[in-house]
Design a protein around this motif. Structure first.
Motif, PDB file in Angstrom:
ATOM      1  N   PHE A 138       0.753  -1.215   0.010  1.00 43.81           N
ATOM      2  CA  PHE A 138       0.107   0.029   0.048  1.00 43.81           C
ATOM      3  C   PHE A 138       1.003   1.209  -0.023  1.00 43.81           C
ATOM      4  N   ASP A 142      -3.906   5.189  -0.047  1.00 44.64           N
ATOM      5  CA  ASP A 142      -4.669   4.195  -0.279  1.00 44.64           C
ATOM      6  C   ASP A 142      -5.739   3.860   0.900  1.00 44.64           C
ATOM      7  N   TYR A 143      -6.846   3.041   0.458  1.00 43.98           N
ATOM      8  CA  TYR A 143      -7.685   2.925   1.497  1.00 43.98           C
ATOM      9  C   TYR A 143      -7.656   1.203   1.813  1.00 43.98           C
ATOM     10  N   ILE A 144      -7.250   1.000   2.775  1.00 47.30           N
ATOM     11  CA  ILE A 144      -6.818  -0.319   3.333  1.00 47.30           C
ATOM     12  C   ILE A 144      -7.552  -0.820   4.560  1.00 47.30           C
ATOM     13  N   THR A 152      -7.677   5.312   5.280  1.00 45.85           N
ATOM     14  CA  THR A 152      -7.153   5.840   4.076  1.00 45.85           C
ATOM     15  C   THR A 152      -5.553   6.030   5.084  1.00 45.85           C
ATOM     16  N   ASN A 185      -6.606  -3.914   0.116  1.00 39.98           N
ATOM     17  CA  ASN A 185      -6.005  -2.629  -0.459  1.00 39.98           C
ATOM     18  C   ASN A 185      -7.131  -2.418  -1.595  1.00 39.98           C
ATOM     19  N   SER A 187      -7.544   0.362  -3.220  1.00 37.92           N
ATOM     20  CA  SER A 187      -7.116   1.454  -3.949  1.00 37.92           C
ATOM     21  C   SER A 187      -6.155   1.032  -5.011  1.00 37.92           C
ATOM     22  N   THR A 188      -5.777  -0.385  -5.078  1.00 39.71           N
ATOM     23  CA  THR A 188      -4.881  -0.715  -6.122  1.00 39.71           C
ATOM     24  C   THR A 188      -5.387  -0.728  -7.434  1.00 39.71           C
ATOM     25  N   SER A 251     -12.445   3.441  -8.414  1.00 44.47           N
ATOM     26  CA  SER A 251     -12.251   3.345  -6.880  1.00 44.47           C
ATOM     27  C   SER A 251     -12.452   4.646  -6.003  1.00 44.47           C
TER      28      SER A 251
END
Length: 296
Positions: A138, A142-144, A152, A185, A187-188, A251
Motif C-alpha cells: 500500500f 490508499d484505503y486499506i 486511508t 487494499n 485502491s490498487t 475506486s
C-alpha cells in the motif's frame, strides 16, 4: 602519578585548600580563554550546523517532490535523513572540542546496540517499514483494511503507519504487525465492484424490476458503462425475492456511487409501483364457538 605532599602541621592542612584554589585560578587565567572560545565555537557550530541540516532536509524534500518521488517514500526517508545529518554535525562538534571523535562514535554504537536489544520490537517495525516501502502493499492515500482496522493511509513513518478513518479518527498501527498480517487494499485497482442487494415482492414482475434497475445503472454517470452490469435473483427470502445488483465504478468514486445507486433505485422502483417488502407477520384469528352460540 604525581607525588602528594603530606601535611606536617595544622597550618599546612589549612593552607592546602587555598593552594588548590590558587592552582585552579591559574589554570582558568592561562587556559580560560582557550576553553571559553572552544565552547563558544562548539555552540555556534552546533547551532549553524542544525540550521544548515534543516535547510538541506528541506532541499532534499523539494527535489523529491520535483521528481515526483512517491509520498510514502518521502515520509519514510525524510526523518531518517534529518537524524543522520544531525548525528554528523554532533560528531563534528565533538571533534572541534578536541575530544576523541572515534571514541564518541564507538560510544554511540554501544548505546545504539543496547537500545536495539532492549527494543527488538521497534527494530522489527523499522525493518517492516523498509519492506513496506520496497514491496509497496500500500502507499499513502490508499484505503486499506487490516486486523479489523480500516481507513486511508496518511503516512508511513519509521515505526508506524497512520490511518485516517471515515469517522475522523486516527489509527496508528505498528509496521511489523501490519506487514505480517493480511492487508486488503481497495485502491490498487482502478475499478471497484459495487454490490447492491435489493428485495422485491413475490408478486412483482422480476423482468420489469430488472429493466428498471438496469436503466438506473445506465443513466448513472459514476457507473462504468463499458463494464459488466448484473441484475439477477440472488436468493428467495422469507418476505422478498432478493436481487443481486452489480456494476463497476472507479475506486475514488465508490462511496458516492454507492449512495446514489441505493437512492436512485428506490426512487425508480417506487415510480414503477414495484414494492420493496419488509419483514412482517400475518396473524389469522379464528372465531371459537362459545357455549352461548352453541345454545342458539
Amino acid at each position: 602519578m604525581p607525588q602528594v605532599n603530606q601535611p606536617d602541621s595544622l597550618e599546612d592542612v589549612v593552607k592546602m585548600p587555598l593552594k588548590d584554589i590558587e592552582y585552579l585560578t591559574n589554570i582558568l587565567i592561562t587556559k580560560g580563554s582557550d576553553i571559553g572560545w572552544s565552547l563558544v565555537s562548539a555552540i555556534l557550530t552546533l547551532t549553524i550546523g542544525f540550521w544548515i541540516s534543516s535547510k538541506l532536509k528541506n532541499l532534499v524534500e523539494k527535489r523529491m517532490i520535483a521528481r515526483n518521488v512517491d509520498l510514502s517514500i518521502r515520509t519514510f526517508l525524510i526523518p531518517i535523513i534529518n537524524i543522520v545529518l544531525k548525528i554528523v554535525i554532533v560528531i563534528f562538534v565533538v571533534d572541534r572540542l578536541g575530544l576523541n571523535a572515534s571514541g564518541f562514535i564507538a560510544a554511540i554504537g554501544g548505546v545504539g546496540l543496547a537500545v536495539g536489544l532492549a527494543l527488538q520490537g521497534s527494530l522489527s517495525n523499522f525493518a517492516a517499514g523498509i519492506l513496506i516501502i520496497i514491496f509497496k502493499p500500500f502507499k499513502v492515500g490508499d484505503y486499506i483494511v487490516s486486523q479489523g482496522n480500516e481507513g486511508t493511509v496518511e503516512s508511513i513513518s519509521i515505526l508506524n503507519t497512520v490511518l485516517a478513518t471515515a469517522k475522523g479518527q486516527i489509527i496508528t498501527l505498528p509496521n511489523g504487525s501490519l506487514f505480517n498480517n493480511p492487508i486488503t487494499n481497495y485502491s490498487t485497482k482502478e475499478f471497484r465492484r459495487l454490490d447492491v442487494q435489493i428485495g422485491i415482492s413475490y408478486d412483482d414482475d422480476f423482468d420489469q424490476a430488472k429493466e428498471v434497475i438496469l436503466n438506473v445503472m445506465k443513466n448513472e454517470e459514476l457507473v462504468e458503462q463499458d463494464q459488466n452490469m448484473t441484475v439477477e435473483i440472488l436468493e428467495f427470502g422469507d418476505s422478498s425475492v432478493n436481487l443481486a445488483v452489480r456494476c463497476m465504478t472507479k475506486s475514488e468514486n465508490y462511496w458516492s456511487a454507492y449512495w446514489r445507486m441505493h437512492r436512485n433505485v428506490k426512487y425508480a422502483l417506487d415510480k414503477n409501483n414495484i414494492s420493496i417488502p419488509y419483514p412482517h407477520t400475518e396473524m389469522i384469528v379464528r372465531n371459537q364457538p362459545t357455549e352461548e352460540n352453541v345454545a342458539k
